[in-house]
Design a protein around this motif. Structure first.
Motif, PDB file in Angstrom:
ATOM      1  N   MET A   1       0.836  -1.161   0.000  1.00  0.00           N
ATOM      2  CA  MET A   1       0.000   0.000   0.000  1.00  0.00           C
ATOM      3  C   MET A   1       0.890   1.235   0.000  1.00  0.00           C
ATOM      4  SD  MET A   1      -3.063  -0.949   2.599  1.00  0.00           S
ATOM      5  CE  MET A   1      -3.667  -2.610   2.626  1.00  0.00           C
ATOM      6  N   ASP A   2       0.410   2.239  -0.642  1.00  0.00           N
ATOM      7  CA  ASP A   2       1.115   3.508  -0.738  1.00  0.00           C
ATOM      8  C   ASP A   2       0.626   4.423   0.383  1.00  0.00           C
ATOM      9  OD1 ASP A   2       1.832   6.148  -1.459  1.00  0.00           O
ATOM     10  OD2 ASP A   2       1.969   5.557  -3.559  1.00  0.00           O
ATOM     11  N   SER A   3       1.533   5.160   1.024  1.00  0.00           N
ATOM     12  CA  SER A   3       1.151   6.014   2.151  1.00  0.00           C
ATOM     13  C   SER A   3       0.189   7.136   1.759  1.00  0.00           C
ATOM     14  CB  SER A   3       2.393   6.602   2.828  1.00  0.00           C
ATOM     15  OG  SER A   3       3.080   7.445   1.925  1.00  0.00           O
ATOM     16  N   SER A   4       0.084   7.428   0.448  1.00  0.00           N
ATOM     17  CA  SER A   4      -0.850   8.471   0.011  1.00  0.00           C
ATOM     18  C   SER A   4      -2.271   7.933  -0.189  1.00  0.00           C
ATOM     19  CB  SER A   4      -0.357   9.121  -1.287  1.00  0.00           C
ATOM     20  OG  SER A   4      -0.366   8.167  -2.336  1.00  0.00           O
ATOM     21  N   GLU A   5      -2.440   6.610  -0.129  1.00  0.00           N
ATOM     22  CA  GLU A   5      -3.776   6.025  -0.281  1.00  0.00           C
ATOM     23  C   GLU A   5      -4.658   6.471   0.880  1.00  0.00           C
ATOM     24  OE1 GLU A   5      -4.134   1.926  -2.202  1.00  0.00           O
ATOM     25  OE2 GLU A   5      -2.217   1.859  -1.133  1.00  0.00           O
ATOM     26  N   THR A   6      -5.934   6.699   0.573  1.00  0.00           N
ATOM     27  CA  THR A   6      -6.872   7.117   1.612  1.00  0.00           C
ATOM     28  C   THR A   6      -7.425   5.901   2.341  1.00  0.00           C
ATOM     29  OG1 THR A   6      -8.825   7.050   0.190  1.00  0.00           O
ATOM     30  CG2 THR A   6      -7.574   9.125   0.234  1.00  0.00           C
ATOM     31  N   ILE A   7      -8.008   6.163   3.489  1.00  0.00           N
ATOM     32  CA  ILE A   7      -8.651   5.096   4.262  1.00  0.00           C
ATOM     33  C   ILE A   7      -9.784   4.501   3.429  1.00  0.00           C
ATOM     34  CG2 ILE A   7      -9.883   4.536   6.386  1.00  0.00           C
ATOM     35  CD1 ILE A   7      -6.819   5.312   6.658  1.00  0.00           C
ATOM     36  N   GLU A   8     -10.473   5.343   2.687  1.00  0.00           N
ATOM     37  CA  GLU A   8     -11.541   4.859   1.817  1.00  0.00           C
ATOM     38  C   GLU A   8     -10.993   3.903   0.746  1.00  0.00           C
ATOM     39  OE1 GLU A   8     -15.064   6.773  -0.826  1.00  0.00           O
ATOM     40  OE2 GLU A   8     -14.753   7.494   1.225  1.00  0.00           O
ATOM     41  N   ASP A   9      -9.805   4.217   0.182  1.00  0.00           N
ATOM     42  CA  ASP A   9      -9.157   3.319  -0.780  1.00  0.00           C
ATOM     43  C   ASP A   9      -8.887   1.957  -0.147  1.00  0.00           C
ATOM     44  OD1 ASP A   9      -9.021   5.403  -2.675  1.00  0.00           O
ATOM     45  OD2 ASP A   9      -6.954   5.935  -2.115  1.00  0.00           O
ATOM     46  N   ILE A  10      -8.412   1.987   1.097  1.00  0.00           N
ATOM     47  CA  ILE A  10      -8.103   0.739   1.811  1.00  0.00           C
ATOM     48  C   ILE A  10      -9.380  -0.066   2.030  1.00  0.00           C
ATOM     49  CG2 ILE A  10      -7.142  -0.256   3.926  1.00  0.00           C
ATOM     50  CD1 ILE A  10      -5.155   1.268   1.970  1.00  0.00           C
ATOM     51  N   GLY A  31      -6.350   1.904  18.588  1.00  0.00           N
ATOM     52  CA  GLY A  31      -7.576   2.144  19.334  1.00  0.00           C
ATOM     53  C   GLY A  31      -8.455   3.260  18.804  1.00  0.00           C
ATOM     54  N   LYS A  32      -8.058   3.883  17.687  1.00  0.00           N
ATOM     55  CA  LYS A  32      -8.839   4.984  17.131  1.00  0.00           C
ATOM     56  C   LYS A  32      -9.441   4.583  15.790  1.00  0.00           C
ATOM     57  CE  LYS A  32      -5.941   8.411  19.343  1.00  0.00           C
ATOM     58  NZ  LYS A  32      -4.872   9.360  19.161  1.00  0.00           N
ATOM     59  N   SER A  33     -10.683   5.008  15.582  1.00  0.00           N
ATOM     60  CA  SER A  33     -11.368   4.737  14.322  1.00  0.00           C
ATOM     61  C   SER A  33     -10.708   5.534  13.210  1.00  0.00           C
ATOM     62  CB  SER A  33     -12.844   5.133  14.448  1.00  0.00           C
ATOM     63  OG  SER A  33     -13.501   4.952  13.215  1.00  0.00           O
ATOM     64  N   LEU A  34     -10.492   4.877  12.067  1.00  0.00           N
ATOM     65  CA  LEU A  34      -9.925   5.546  10.901  1.00  0.00           C
ATOM     66  C   LEU A  34     -11.074   6.124  10.090  1.00  0.00           C
ATOM     67  CD1 LEU A  34      -7.193   2.943   9.892  1.00  0.00           C
ATOM     68  CD2 LEU A  34      -6.996   4.905  11.431  1.00  0.00           C
ATOM     69  N   ASP A  35     -11.158   7.433  10.058  1.00  0.00           N
ATOM     70  CA  ASP A  35     -12.279   8.149   9.466  1.00  0.00           C
ATOM     71  C   ASP A  35     -12.157   8.212   7.944  1.00  0.00           C
ATOM     72  OD1 ASP A  35     -14.461   9.746   9.004  1.00  0.00           O
ATOM     73  OD2 ASP A  35     -13.744  11.431  10.195  1.00  0.00           O
TER      74      ASP A  35
END
Length: 137
Positions: A1-10, A31-35
């Motif tokens: 995975m590329d660090s520029s990918e968004t959480i939505e991409d993941i 422990g934190k939700s990825l928004d």
């Protein structure tokens, strides 16, 4: 995975590979939700190769209350089987807790071993799925 990918991409990649609907689970890191709404990237959360993201399915209703007829000699595994049959849940997707302690199915422990009796409340908690972040080669 590329660090520029968004959480939505993941989430989209996970949905494709695991067959999950993206609004039926949440991703967590430390422990934190990825928004997904902010367009945040892996870099924004300091995620890099070797980081572990946890996936928690949100399709299990943990506030539901149900009653099971049990005998004190029955095991924790017996309880999980009954829950699976009556509620349609897969037993390896959740854990059972009583008084803040996980009820271990591997020891063959019975209800009596945990001092569970008529009227005891057991909590059903969804298990987290681990996802490992790898850097793109």
């Amino acid at each position: 995975m590329d660090s520029s990918e968004t959480i939505e991409d993941i989430k989209e990649k996970i949905s494709k590979t695991e067959g999950l609907v993206s609004d039926q689970y949440e991703l967590y890191y430390e422990g934190k939700s990825l928004d997904t709404r902010r367009g945040a990237s892996l870099k924004d959360y300091n995620l890099n190769g070797g980081s572990t993201i946890f996936l928690m399915k949100s399709n299990i209703d943990i506030l539901k209350v149900f009653t099971l007829e049990m005998d004190s000699s029955e095991t924790i595994e017996d309880i999980k089987e009954k829950i699976s049959k009556t509620e349609g849940l897969v037993s390896d997707q959740y854990e059972l807790y009583y008084e803040g302690k996980s009820l271990d199915t591997r020891r063959g422990a019975s209800l009596k071993d945990y001092n569970l009796n008529d009227g005891s409340t057991i909590f059903l908690v969804p298990r987290l799925m681990e996802i490992f972040v790898k850097e793109k080669c």
